[in-house]
Design an enzyme around this catalytic site. Structure first.
Site, PDB file in Angstrom:
ATOM      1  N   HIS A 243     -44.823-121.340  74.654  1.00  0.00           N
ATOM      2  CA  HIS A 243     -44.506-121.354  76.089  1.00  0.00           C
ATOM      3  C   HIS A 243     -45.746-121.059  76.939  1.00  0.00           C
ATOM      4  O   HIS A 243     -46.381-121.956  77.476  1.00  0.00           O
ATOM      5  CB  HIS A 243     -43.412-120.324  76.397  1.00  0.00           C
TER       6      HIS A 243
HETATM    7  C1  BDR Z   1     -40.719-117.893  79.256  1.00  0.00           C
HETATM    8  O1  BDR Z   1     -39.841-116.765  79.344  1.00  0.00           O
HETATM    9  C2  BDR Z   1     -40.466-115.617  78.836  1.00  0.00           C
HETATM   10  O2  BDR Z   1     -39.649-114.951  77.936  1.00  0.00           O
HETATM   11  C3  BDR Z   1     -41.708-116.081  78.147  1.00  0.00           C
HETATM   12  O3  BDR Z   1     -42.740-115.117  78.254  1.00  0.00           O
HETATM   13  C4  BDR Z   1     -42.062-117.353  78.855  1.00  0.00           C
HETATM   14  O4  BDR Z   1     -42.820-117.093  80.009  1.00  0.00           O
HETATM   15  C5  BDR Z   1     -40.127-118.908  78.324  1.00  0.00           C
HETATM   16  O5  BDR Z   1     -38.874-119.324  78.782  1.00  0.00           O
END
Ligand code: BDR
Ligand code: CA
Length: 322
Positions: A243
């Protein structure tokens, strides 16, 4: 070419992966880390950011930001994914340095005004700090170079949501703020689940990072253990999606991604709260809540193997000197 960035983050395991990536890559000049609630409480997230700054000798300022969303009821820290304090099994040690005295929104406004046209804002958490900065100083829309957001899910490649069937976590945490940021007249690139769930740090990839990328590699391996347990137990994957590092990868090499243009709005209530929708055709409608808003760009495809190679090569090169 060097990219000056302010990284707005809710550290967070994959946030730590992104912070080290930004610090490690020679094309990125990490000016500041601004924190926001999300994966952890604002206190824990700021502590994690300060600890990383101290641990790796970063020159980036750290400024603490919003503790809660603009309007919605707070969802609460994502401890099931990121552990009780945000860095999984790793506990931040004693922190002997302090955050900048200014709140994150003010830090962002002042930094952007001091370097017109130069700064890229990269967000990898809820968009509350950017919305507050826009509220206080709407003129910054003409002064930032670009905004790169990790967040959202547009149904491309079958990806619609991770915290709800139709919402991604960062947008779900503060949908109003996201809508403010996406509809503002500045250039936004959105790197959502549509592409981040197409890239995968396998457990074997992280093992190799541990063995080849020096101390940072060993740290990233340790910090990812909790995350990998979550992925294995809840999602049935032997590894994790990429992500937050994907937003940094976009800044370094935009050719890794294919983008689609059109205005973006966010659902701010009901069962689809936090759902992101892009209008990417020219069809006319009698009612159109997208009309008149700027065309933003949404990631719809990624060269995942090239992204994984970029991350690994960057960390291995940096890890040798750490
Ligand atoms: C996003 O949500 C958070 O849990 C992670 O750090 C990332 O930024 C992914 O959906
Ligand atoms: Ca994050």
């Amino acid at each position: 070419m060097t990219h000056k960035i302010i990284l707005d983050t809710d550290p967070g395991i994959d946030d730590a992966m992104a912070i080290l990536f930004a610090e490690a890559h020679p094309a990125i000049d990490l000016l500041a880390i601004t924190t926001v609630f999300g994966n952890a409480t604002i206190e824990n997230g700021t502590r994690n950011a300060l600890w990383l700054k101290q641990k790796y000798g970063m020159k980036a300022d750290v400024a603490q930001g919003a503790a809660a969303p603009l309007r919605r009821e707070p969802v609460g820290p994502t401890t099931v994914v990121h552990g009780p304090s945000g860095l999984g099994d790793v506990e931040a040690g004693e922190v002997t340095i302090s955050a900048d005295p200014r709140p994150a929104w003010q830090y962002i406004v002042e930094a952007v005004k001091a370097a017109p046209g130069e700064i890229t804002l990269v967000t990898i958490g809820p968009l509350t700090n950017l919305a507050l900065a826009l509220q206080e100083a709407p003129e910054i829309t003409g002064l930032v170079k670009q905004v790169v957001v990790m967040g959202g899910a547009f149904g491309v490649n079958g990806h619609r949501g991770n915290v709800t069937p139709y919402a991604e976590a960062n947008i779900h945490d503060d949908p109003e703020a996201a809508d403010v940021v996406f509809t503002a007249p500045w250039p936004v690139v959105i790197i959502g689940l549509d592409v981040t769930q197409q890239s995968f740090f396998s457990s074997r990839y992280l093992d190799a990072l541990r063995d080849e990328a020096g101390e940072p590699g060993r740290f990233l391996w340790a910090v990812s253990r909790f995350y990998l347990r979550f992925y294995s137990e809840r999602i049935g994957l032997d590894g994790c999606h990429v992500h937050d590092p994907s937003a940094i990868a976009y800044v370094i090499d935009p050719t890794l991604f294919t983008l689609r243009e059109g205005p973006v709005r966010v659902i701010d209530g009901g069962p689809a709260i936090g759902h992101t929708l892009q209008k990417f055709d020219d069809k006319a409608h009698p009612h159109d809540e997208w009309a008149g808003y700027p065309a933003q760009r949404v990631g719809v495809a990624v060269r995942d193997q090239a992204l994984l190679a970029l991350y690994r090569e960057t960390l291995v090169a940096w890890g040798k000197d750490c």
